[in-house]
Structure formats: structure tokens, C-alpha cells
Scaffold this active site. Structure first.
Site, PDB file in Angstrom:
ATOM      1  N   ASN A 160       0.860  -1.437  -0.081  1.00  4.29           N
ATOM      2  CA  ASN A 160      -0.288  -0.274  -0.266  1.00  4.29           C
ATOM      3  C   ASN A 160       0.907   1.332   0.238  1.00  4.29           C
ATOM      4  O   ASN A 160       1.407   1.822   0.949  1.00  4.29           O
ATOM      5  CB  ASN A 160      -0.726   0.437   1.488  1.00  4.29           C
ATOM      6  CG  ASN A 160      -1.447  -1.037   1.626  1.00  4.29           C
ATOM      7  OD1 ASN A 160      -3.070  -1.378   0.833  1.00  4.29           O
ATOM      8  ND2 ASN A 160      -1.859  -1.997   1.818  1.00  4.29           N
ATOM      9  N   GLU A 161       1.201   2.147  -1.220  1.00  4.32           N
ATOM     10  CA  GLU A 161       1.917   2.330  -1.272  1.00  4.32           C
ATOM     11  C   GLU A 161       0.971   3.883  -0.786  1.00  4.32           C
ATOM     12  O   GLU A 161      -0.094   4.526  -0.783  1.00  4.32           O
ATOM     13  CB  GLU A 161       2.606   2.910  -3.207  1.00  4.32           C
ATOM     14  CG  GLU A 161       3.406   1.930  -3.106  1.00  4.32           C
ATOM     15  CD  GLU A 161       4.655   1.707  -2.783  1.00  4.32           C
ATOM     16  OE1 GLU A 161       4.907   1.826  -1.577  1.00  4.32           O
ATOM     17  OE2 GLU A 161       5.608   0.799  -3.420  1.00  4.32           O
TER      18      GLU A 161
END
Length: 636
Positions: A160-161
Site C-alpha cells: 500500500n504505497e
């Protein structure tokens, strides 16, 4: 020794700081094992969310130990991994599927049908449905009992950037550039790292009953501070955990080093004003105000939250002079000690003179990159300097360099009519392998031997240039390193014995070792561990009673000024000579195999760092130098 703090006014999540990652990993393993045992007694499933990468490696090692030695059964455990590169075949070397089986699943009694890892071979047209089914399966089991996380330099959890939202479910994502840089070493270059991945979403992670986020090393310290003390924002996805009811950040000292209660405890409440903390606070105050230490006023102390320091230590005038003098006494142009001088306030003792010094270098170029100026000064001042190269550094040589040296060897044998049949056989074998295995030369032990000799020759050339006696150059070739890949073996007694034998042979008065734990490949940390273990074995021998150990740092960063105990000024001419010594390592020049995330060459990084240290001393009101190399003493 551990330290626990629950949500102070700056930290918005619970954090626990451990001495090292080993101790922290064992803590998390014990918590997971306790839950599994409790649920096994009730004949219930334990549902775990698992992570990959370096952060959980010791956790998995400890879970395996508990399984084998204490009989913990995983038959009732169901696991869901956070992520997988896409596209990615499960049998590929970089696959997280392969990682999990090699590092955990193949060593425990978990049922294969209970293992869930995102499938990197799912056709793109089926991706959305597959991701929904992954979440649905977790929900059907009542959610995750425990979720294990690491944290990326971007603040990502799973993949989850930055830009992720708390409502995101499992999905395909595009990887951040920094994430791909960090993965480059596993793929043989950033260009080979997939641009996409499948990741469990923040929404699913937040539903877990309990979350352990593990953070190790100083390179994680800035993002750990942001995630724990900063705002909740999608730009730092780990910050979403501030809204979780039961989350614990499990940190080692390095990862926790930028937390306010550790870095600037005077801003968080009462603190114990040790001599080191006084020094740290005045350096901080000088930087905040832009004033040299001797110009700080009582008003500055009070305006910047240091009133309690004045109440404890006395007047600003006296404290300024005391700290200024302490910093001044770290500076010495005689790293081996100045003969026939009063050494009470010097970092190094004057006698004996000359001293026997061993410079341990993890890779064959760390000595000149990290402390080349001090190295040259020790030799020039008449000390008996030994250099010990701990590893061959063979994997960090391009295949083309090996090819080029084989061509030289072939030409040499023809020119001088030396052993032509034997040389031709070796040439053909190695050159043939390199032709048939492009970009995979490290798969051949013969190619690795050639690469090791290349680096050995470069190191020997740098030592000759620096004036070190040929017999004082030691190539230890520690066995832990010789795997042919980035992943290394743990330090063993064989590695330690090699170092112990050298120490007993030389009986040094000084030891210099790489204390840089930010080396992105981990070799520095392992080499330092081997030295510490060796010192533990010899610590009661007579010669050790008069031996100082000085830790330097590598190309990646420098000691904080408050931690520096010996600062060696480097003149402009010495800096140029240091650069020439670094240039002897031609295989690492221009673009090395493992450049890390910094585009500068190693000599540029070293010079910039040395100049920056000198600038910091100058700004504090000390003498202005061209450059400074810094060291911290290790007491054993």
C-alpha cells in the site's frame, strides 16, 4: 533491556523499543505462539496475516525454533500473505511464495491448503474478482487474529504505497520508485523489478484484531517517526495504524532513534540530564538557533524548551564552555596518539608508539572509502598498519570485467609462452560460461573466483598506494559471504575463528571496524557481529587490556556529532590522496553493481560526507577544516 511506552502526547501509537531486532523478533514470536497455543487448546483456527522481506526473517526463524523445540503445532493455523509481485511465477527466485516456503512453511507442520499467498499469475482480466475473493476468504474466517507488518521507506505497509486510502481492499497496485530501488538488489537491478504488485488493502489490515509492525535499523527511523508522530495521511500509509485499537510498533534502537522521546526527550517532558544528553541538547539548540555554542544565551535555552537543563546544570555561560571544550577535545590530527604529549584530554593515548593497528574492511574498498584519510595519516605517522578485508566482494563485479581479465590472462600466456594449454582451458571454460549465461556469471564458482581476484588486486593496489607493507594486507574471505548471491549465511564459528586468529597474531593496540549498520546489503552488520564475537573470545587476553576499538561508518551516513569521540581533520591534499586510493578500486568506479539508492559515486559520497561533518563542527563554533572523518569508540 526493553522499554515500553503507551501513547504519549507525541507518539500516537503504542511503541516498544528493544535492544536489537533479534530480541524484538522473539517478542513477537512469543506473542504469536501464545495465541496459537491458546486456540489449539480450544480446537480453533488461528488466522495470521504475514509479511515478507527482511523485517520478519528472524521472527520466522524463532517460530520454527518454537515448533521444533517446544512442539508448537501449526496444523490449525491459516495464513494470508500481504502481497506478491505481479506478474510473478511462484517458483521464481524473487517470488514471495518461494520466500515464505523457504523461510517458514517448509519447516513447520502447516497444512498446504491453509497457506494463502496472492497469485502473481492471475490473468489481468480476472484480477478484480480474484482480489475480492481474497478479502472474502479472510472475512469468512472472522478476519485476521494477528497481522504482522514491516514498514517501507515510503511508509508503505504491504504494498500500500503513498496515495493509498483506508478504504482500499486487496488490489493490484503500481510500485513506488523508492520501493523498486529498495528491491533492486534482489532482481539484479531496478530495471528488472516489476512495476506492479498485488497487495492486501489497508481496509483488511485495519480489521485485524491485533497488529505488530516491526521496524529495524536507522534507515527506517525517519519514516517510523512520521508514522507514529505525524498526521494520519495516505502519503504515509502506516500512519493509518494510529486509528487501530490494538497496534504495537516493535522497534530496535536504530528504528526508534528519531522518536522525540529518544531524539529530543526535553520536548516530551522530564528527562535525565546525562553528560551525553547535555551535549546532544546543546548541539540541537545550536542548530535550531543558527548560533555557535559559545553564543547561546539563557533566553535561547528557555525559548527552545531547555529550562530544565539550566536548572540541572547551571548557567548557560558555564555549560556552553563545557560542551564546546568537550567537542574540541574530540578533534585530533593524531589518530594513533601523539607521542611525548599530554594525552589526558586526547581521544587516543600517546603510548605505546608506534602502535599496531588493524583496519577491518567488510568489502575490499570500505577502508579507503570510509576512513581513507585516517588510514593514510596512520601510515604516514609511522604506525604498523594492517588491513583485514573480511569478504571477497566477488558478487559486486560485473561479468564483463571477469571476461576482460580472462582475455588478459589468455593474452599474457601467449605473449610470454606460459602454460598455454592450461590457461586456454581455464579461459575457454569461464568465457564459455559467461557467453551461455548472460548476466548470471555469479552462478559459477570459477567466475566468482576470478571476480574475487579482481577485487583482491584492487585492494592490494590501494594498500600499496597508501604505503602499507605487503605482508600486512590480509584477505580473510569469511565463509558466510561465499554464497554467490546477495543473501548470505549467518555468521558461524568458522568466520569468528578466522578473525580471532588474526587478532592473536597481530595483538593490535588499535582496531578500526565498520560500525555502519546502514549498508543496504547487510554485510557491514554481519562483519561487525563477527568482530564483536571474536573480541568476546579474546577479551581476557593480556594484549586486549591496552587495545582501543574505533568504529567508523560507511558511504551511507556519518555518526551524529554528539556520538563522535574522535574527529580526524583531513586537509585538501589528503582528501585528494584519499580519492586516488578509492580510484584504485576500478571495478567499483563510475557505476558499481550495487550502487544503492544514491546516484553519486563512492568517492563523491565520501567527500561530501567528510565535508559535511567539518561544516557541522564549524557551525558549532569549532575550527574550520576542509573535511573530517569521525569515529566512535566501542568498549569491550
Amino acid at each position: 533491556m526493553t522499554e515500553s511506552v503507551l501513547r504519549n502526547h507525541l507518539e500516537k501509537v503504542s511503541t516498544r523499543v528493544f535492544e536489537d531486532r533479534d530480541e524484538g523478533s522473539k517478542f513477537v514470536a512469543t506473542e504469536i505462539a501464545a495465541l496459537i497455543k491458546e486456540k489449539n487448546k480450544l480446537d480453533k483456527y488461528t488466522v495470521l496475516g504475514l509479511a515478507t522481506g527482511s523485517s520478519p526473517l528472524l521472527l520466522y526463524k524463532e517460530l520454527i525454533r518454537i515448533h521444533k523445540e517446544e512442539g508448537l503445532s501449526f496444523k490449525n493455523v491459516i495464513t494470508f500473505n500481504l502481497d506478491e509481485y505481479y506478474p510473478m511465477n511462484p517458483v521464481d527466485a524473487q517470488s514471495y511464495n518461494k520466500f515464505m516456503h523457504e523461510n517458514l512453511f517448509s519447516h513447520i507442520d502447516i497444512k498446504p491448503e491453509n497457506v494463502n499467498i496472492p497469485d502473481g499469475t492471475i490473468p489481468m482480466g480476472e484480477m478484480d474478482a480474484y482480489c475480492r475473493s481474497y478479502d472474502n476468504k479472510i472475512n469468512s474466517l472472522g478476519g485476521l487474529d494477528i497481522q504482522v507488518l514491516g514498514i517501507g521507506r515510503t511508509g508503505h505497509i504491504g504494498f500500500n504505497e503513498p496515495g493509498s486510502q483506508i478504504s482500499d481492499g486487496t488490489r493490484m497496485v503500481y510500485l513506488n520508485d523508492i520501493t523498486r530501488e529498495d528491491a533492486a538488489k534482489d532482481f539484479g537491478g531496478k530495471e528488472n523489478v516489476p512495476r506492479t504488485a498485488i497487495t492486501m488493502g489497508v481496509k483488511t489490515i485495519m480489521k485485524a484484531n491485533k497488529v505488530f509492525l516491526m521496524g529495524w535499523g536507522e534507515n527506517k527511523a525517519p519514516i517510523v517517526k512520521e508514522a507514529t508522530e505525524g498526521l494520519v495521511t495516505g502519503e504515509v500509509p502506516a500512519s493509518f495504524l494510529q486509528n487501530h485499537d490494538d497496534v504495537l510498533f516493535v522497534l530496535d534502537k536504530g528504528a526508534a532513534s528519531r522518536l522525540s522521546r529518544i531524539d529530543t526527550p526535553w520536548l516530551t517532558g522530564d528527562c535525565e540530564w546525562t553528560e551525553h544528553l547535555q551535549k546532544k541538547a546543546l548541539i540541537w539548540l545550536s542548530n535550531q538557533t543558527g548560533k555557535p555554542i559559545l553564543k547561546l544565551t539563557e533566553v535561547d535555552y528557555k525559548e527552545w524548551g531547555l529550562r530544565s537543563l539550566l536548572e540541572t546544570a547551571g548557567t548557560a555561560y558555564d555549560l556552553n564552555i563545557e560542551i564546546h571544550n568537550r567537542l574540541q577535545r574530540t578533534i585530533t590530527g593524531w589518530p594513533g596518539g601523539k607521542p611525548s604529549s599530554d594525552d589526558k584530554t586526547r581521544p587516543e593515548r600517546s603510548n605505546p608508539f608506534p602502535k599496531k593497528s588493524i583496519i577491518f574492511s567488510p568489502h575490499p574498498d570500505d577502508d579507503v572509502i570510509s576512513m581513507g584519510g585516517t588510514f593514510l595519516r596512520l601510515v604516514d605517522q609511522g604506525h604498523d598498519v594492517h588491513v583485514a578485508y573480511q569478504t571477497s566482494g566477488n558478487i559486486a563485479v560485473f561479468d564483463d570485467d571477469a571476461y576482460r581479465f580472462m582475455d588478459f590472462l589468455s593474452g599474457f600466456s601467449k605473449k610470454f609462452d606460459v602454460c598455454q594449454p592450461e590457461i586456454k582451458k581455464i579461459h575457454d571454460e569461464i568465457s564459455g560460461y559467461l557467453k551461455s549465461h548472460p548476466n548470471n556469471g555469479n552462478g559459477s564458482s570459477s567466475v566468482l573466483s576470478v571476480k574475487g581476484l579482481i577485487r583482491q588486486g584492487e585492494a592490494a593496489a590501494a594498500c600499496r598506494f597508501s604505503g602499507v607493507k605487503e605482508e600486512n594486507v590480509h584477505f580473510l574471505d569469511l565463509p558466510f559471504y561465499e554464497t554467490g548471491s546477495v543473501e548470505k549465511q549467518p555468521v558461524s564459528s568458522k568466520d569468528v575463528d578466522i578473525i580471532v586468529n588474526l587478532l592473536r597474531e597481530v595483538k593490535p593496540h588499535q582496531i578500526y571496524a565498520a560500525g555502519d549498520l546502514q549498508d543496504p546489503h547487510g554485510t557491514h552488520a554481519v562483519c561487525l557481529q563477527a568482530i564483536f564475537r571474536a573480541l568476546e573470545e579474546v577479551k581476557n587476553e593480556d594484549w586486549t587490556q591496552d587495545c582501543y576499538v574505533w568504529l567508523y561508518r560507511g558511504a551511507w551516513q556519518e555518526w551524529d556529532v554528539e556520538d563522535v569521540e574522535m574527529a580526524v581533520p583531513i586537509s585538501p591534499d589528503e582528501l585528494k590522496k584519499k580519492r586516488m586510493a578509492i580510484f584504485k578500486h576500478q571495478s567499483q568506479k563510475d557505476v558499481p553493481v550495487f550502487p544503492g539508492t544514491d546516484s553519486r559515486e563512492f568517492w563523491e559520497r565520501a567527500e561530501d560526507r567528510n565535508r559535511e561533518t567539518a561544516k557541522l563542527y564549524d557551525q558549532l563554533g569549532l575550527t574550520e577544516y576542509e573535511a573530517i572523518e569521525a569515529f566512535k569508540r566501542y568498549h569491550f
